[in-house]
Design an enzyme around this catalytic site. Structure first.
Site, PDB file in Angstrom:
ATOM      1  N   HIS A   1     -12.527   4.005  -0.371  1.00 23.09           N
ATOM      2  CA  HIS A   1     -12.551   3.067   0.770  1.00 23.09           C
ATOM      3  C   HIS A   1     -13.336   1.805   0.418  1.00 23.09           C
ATOM      4  O   HIS A   1     -13.847   1.124   1.311  1.00 23.09           O
ATOM      5  CB  HIS A   1     -13.252   3.681   2.012  1.00 23.09           C
ATOM      6  CG  HIS A   1     -12.475   4.753   2.705  1.00 23.09           C
ATOM      7  ND1 HIS A   1     -13.085   5.833   3.282  1.00 23.09           N
ATOM      8  CD2 HIS A   1     -11.150   4.918   2.924  1.00 23.09           C
ATOM      9  CE1 HIS A   1     -12.170   6.617   3.840  1.00 23.09           C
ATOM     10  NE2 HIS A   1     -10.974   6.078   3.627  1.00 23.09           N
TER      11      HIS A   1
ATOM     12  N   ARG B   1      -2.780  -1.868  -3.381  1.00 23.20           N
ATOM     13  CA  ARG B   1      -3.949  -1.006  -3.217  1.00 23.20           C
ATOM     14  C   ARG B   1      -3.783   0.147  -4.200  1.00 23.20           C
ATOM     15  O   ARG B   1      -2.765   0.842  -4.192  1.00 23.20           O
ATOM     16  CB  ARG B   1      -3.998  -0.448  -1.801  1.00 23.20           C
ATOM     17  CG  ARG B   1      -5.118   0.540  -1.660  1.00 23.20           C
ATOM     18  CD  ARG B   1      -5.035   1.327  -0.412  1.00 23.20           C
ATOM     19  NE  ARG B   1      -6.149   2.262  -0.379  1.00 23.20           N
ATOM     20  CZ  ARG B   1      -6.142   3.383   0.314  1.00 23.20           C
ATOM     21  NH1 ARG B   1      -5.100   3.707   1.037  1.00 23.20           N
ATOM     22  NH2 ARG B   1      -7.177   4.183   0.293  1.00 23.20           N
TER      23      ARG B   1
ATOM     24  N   ARG C   1     -10.492  17.251   6.141  1.00 21.40           N
ATOM     25  CA  ARG C   1     -11.266  17.602   4.940  1.00 21.40           C
ATOM     26  C   ARG C   1     -12.641  18.111   5.332  1.00 21.40           C
ATOM     27  O   ARG C   1     -13.253  17.586   6.260  1.00 21.40           O
ATOM     28  CB  ARG C   1     -11.427  16.381   4.020  1.00 21.40           C
ATOM     29  CG  ARG C   1     -10.127  15.877   3.454  1.00 21.40           C
ATOM     30  CD  ARG C   1     -10.391  14.795   2.408  1.00 21.40           C
ATOM     31  NE  ARG C   1      -9.192  14.080   2.106  1.00 21.40           N
ATOM     32  CZ  ARG C   1      -9.038  12.759   2.238  1.00 21.40           C
ATOM     33  NH1 ARG C   1     -10.047  12.012   2.657  1.00 21.40           N
ATOM     34  NH2 ARG C   1      -7.896  12.198   1.938  1.00 21.40           N
TER      35      ARG C   1
ATOM     36  N   GLU D   1      -8.357  -4.206   5.278  1.00 22.69           N
ATOM     37  CA  GLU D   1      -8.276  -4.043   3.830  1.00 22.69           C
ATOM     38  C   GLU D   1      -7.158  -4.911   3.243  1.00 22.69           C
ATOM     39  O   GLU D   1      -7.297  -5.468   2.165  1.00 22.69           O
ATOM     40  CB  GLU D   1      -8.014  -2.571   3.487  1.00 22.69           C
ATOM     41  CG  GLU D   1      -9.205  -1.691   3.786  1.00 22.69           C
ATOM     42  CD  GLU D   1      -8.844  -0.232   3.989  1.00 22.69           C
ATOM     43  OE1 GLU D   1      -8.362   0.112   5.077  1.00 22.69           O
ATOM     44  OE2 GLU D   1      -9.036   0.562   3.057  1.00 22.69           O
TER      45      GLU D   1
ATOM     46  N   ASN E   1       0.861  -1.183   0.000  1.00 21.02           N
ATOM     47  CA  ASN E   1       0.000   0.000   0.000  1.00 21.02           C
ATOM     48  C   ASN E   1       0.900   1.237   0.000  1.00 21.02           C
ATOM     49  O   ASN E   1       1.484   1.587   1.023  1.00 21.02           O
ATOM     50  CB  ASN E   1      -0.900  -0.034   1.248  1.00 21.02           C
ATOM     51  CG  ASN E   1      -1.868   1.133   1.306  1.00 21.02           C
ATOM     52  OD1 ASN E   1      -1.786   2.068   0.508  1.00 21.02           O
ATOM     53  ND2 ASN E   1      -2.780   1.091   2.252  1.00 21.02           N
TER      54      ASN E   1
END
Ligand code: ADP
Length: 379
Positions: free
Chosen positions: A169, A80, A230, A360, A7
């Site tokens: 996601h 990923r 964010r 994940e 990743n």
């Protein structure tokens, strides 16, 4: 079959090595090895992603501390990749054509896709001949219908630039939705689930019988919930207004929206939920500015999650479970209790509220295993 999961972020590479022997999603396999290489490009020992992959492979085959004796024991590498556009609806074997496409989507994911490409190219050289798979954050949400994924902009911009909601996601939402079904002893095909991935980046998805029908992140990960730094949803005219008033550059505006807003921007304290909880907890009764703003940030965070739960319950015309995951979702039980309590008269009595740790990397490893097996069967 040994599968290495990679990743790549802009200045870090996370890795895990799994031994996958079957497709049984029930098993929560522990990795044989895992680690993180940081400060890429900033440390003299690690100039770039290529150097980072080299360090990882050296660690894995290290005589004293390594877990394998040669590179060739690795049978597949899973990456990923954040953005797969509309092209990648599933995880896929990486070919020259796939690399070109990931490169093409770098234009709409300039912070995320280029590091993945560097990792893929690094592995192609250092672990030559070992098949690589790309597992996209966007794939799971490719099942959304146009009424959910289109913006109310002129249609020509969708045609011309692919401007639409993609969602992110996806690997995490898919993993926890599958786990929820197993935990409830039900088939995924019979459930309407809302998945809430609450980490530094936060997103929710409406998963109707295993299919993502809507999700809160959009064209980029900026849309939707209030996040660590964010802004999430807001009137786009605010951006036009601020650009005019403050005469700032587009880059500066991008930084404000992505790095200086959300929990950090509202609280002025931190982007980290732990710090906010501590700040509020320390002075629960006082009205000092810091604790009041930290409390406000938490209230906004919770409010928006509740609003999306209501919206997604309506979108799916029902709701069996709401599942929380990610650093905040997994470690702040008060949040789950609070939302469950606030919504008890809104959702059906049968609706379950659950916390399920995401994984994940494991799902990337399992997808990679399947991609490699299919490829072996073909050749
Ligand atoms: P990322 O999205 O970068 O993977 P995480 O999923 O770890 O990050 O989410 C970061 C958020 O999760 C922070 O707001 C932090 O407060 C919270 N968090 C992470 N780990 C813990 C923990 N052990 N206890 C409490 N909060 C945590």
């Amino acid at each position: 079959m040994l599968i290495l999961v990679i990743n790549c972020g802009s200045s870090s590479v996370k890795y895990q090595l799994f031994d996958i022997t079957g497709q049984d999603y029930n098993r929560s396999l522990a990795p044989l090895a895992k680690g993180l290489i940081e400060r890429i490009g900033r440390a003299s020992s690690c100039r770039d992603h290529y150097a980072a992959i080299n360090i990882i492979v050296e660690k894995l085959i290290d005589r004293r501390h390594g877990v394998i004796s040669s590179k060739s024991e690795i049978k597949g590498i899973g990456h990923r990749v954040v953005h797969g556009g509309e092209e990648f609806k599933h995880s896929t074997l990486i070919t020259k054509k796939v690399i070109d496409s990931i490169e093409k989507y770098s234009e709409i994911a300039p912070l995320h896709n280029p590091p993945s490409l560097s990792g893929i190219r690094g592995c192609a050289k250092i672990l030559k001949g070992i098949p690589q798979a790309a597992v996209f954050d966007t794939s799971f949400h490719q099942t959304m219908k146009p009424e959910a994924f289109l913006y109310g902009l002129s249609f020509k911009y969708y045609k011309k630039y692919g401007i639409r909601k993609y969602g992110f996601h996806g690997t995490s939402h898919r993993y926890v939705a599958e786990k929820t079904a197993r935990k409830l002893g039900r088939s995924l095909n019979s459930l309407k689930i809302i998945t809430c991935h609450l980490g530094n980046g936060c997103s929710m998805a409406a998963v109707d019988r295993g299919i993502s029908v809507d999700t809160s992140m959009g064209f980029t990960p900026l849309e939707g919930l209030l996040m660590g730094t964010r802004s999430g949803d807001m009137d786009p005219a605010v951006i036009l207004y601020l650009l005019k008033k403050e005469r700032m550059s587009l880059e500066r505006m991008g930084d404000i929206l992505n790095k200086e807003s959300g929990l950090l921007g509202i609280s002025g304290v931190s982007n980290d939920m732990r710090d906010l909880v501590k700040t509020v907890g320390r002075r629960p009764k006082t009205r000092d500015r810091k604790s009041a703003r930290a409390r406000l940030a938490i209230e906004m965070f919770v409010y928006r999650i509740k609003k999306y739960i209501g919206a997604y319950q309506a979108a799916m015309a029902g709701l069996d479970a709401v599942v929380f995951t990610g650093g905040i979702g997994e470690n702040h039980p008060w949040l789950v209790r609070r939302i469950e309590n606030d919504l008890k008269n809104v959702v059906a009595r049968r609706t379950k509220f659950l916390v399920i740790p995401t994984n994940e990397e494991l799902l990337i490893a399992k997808d990679t295993y399947n991609v490699v097996r299919r490829n072996d069967a073909k050749s």
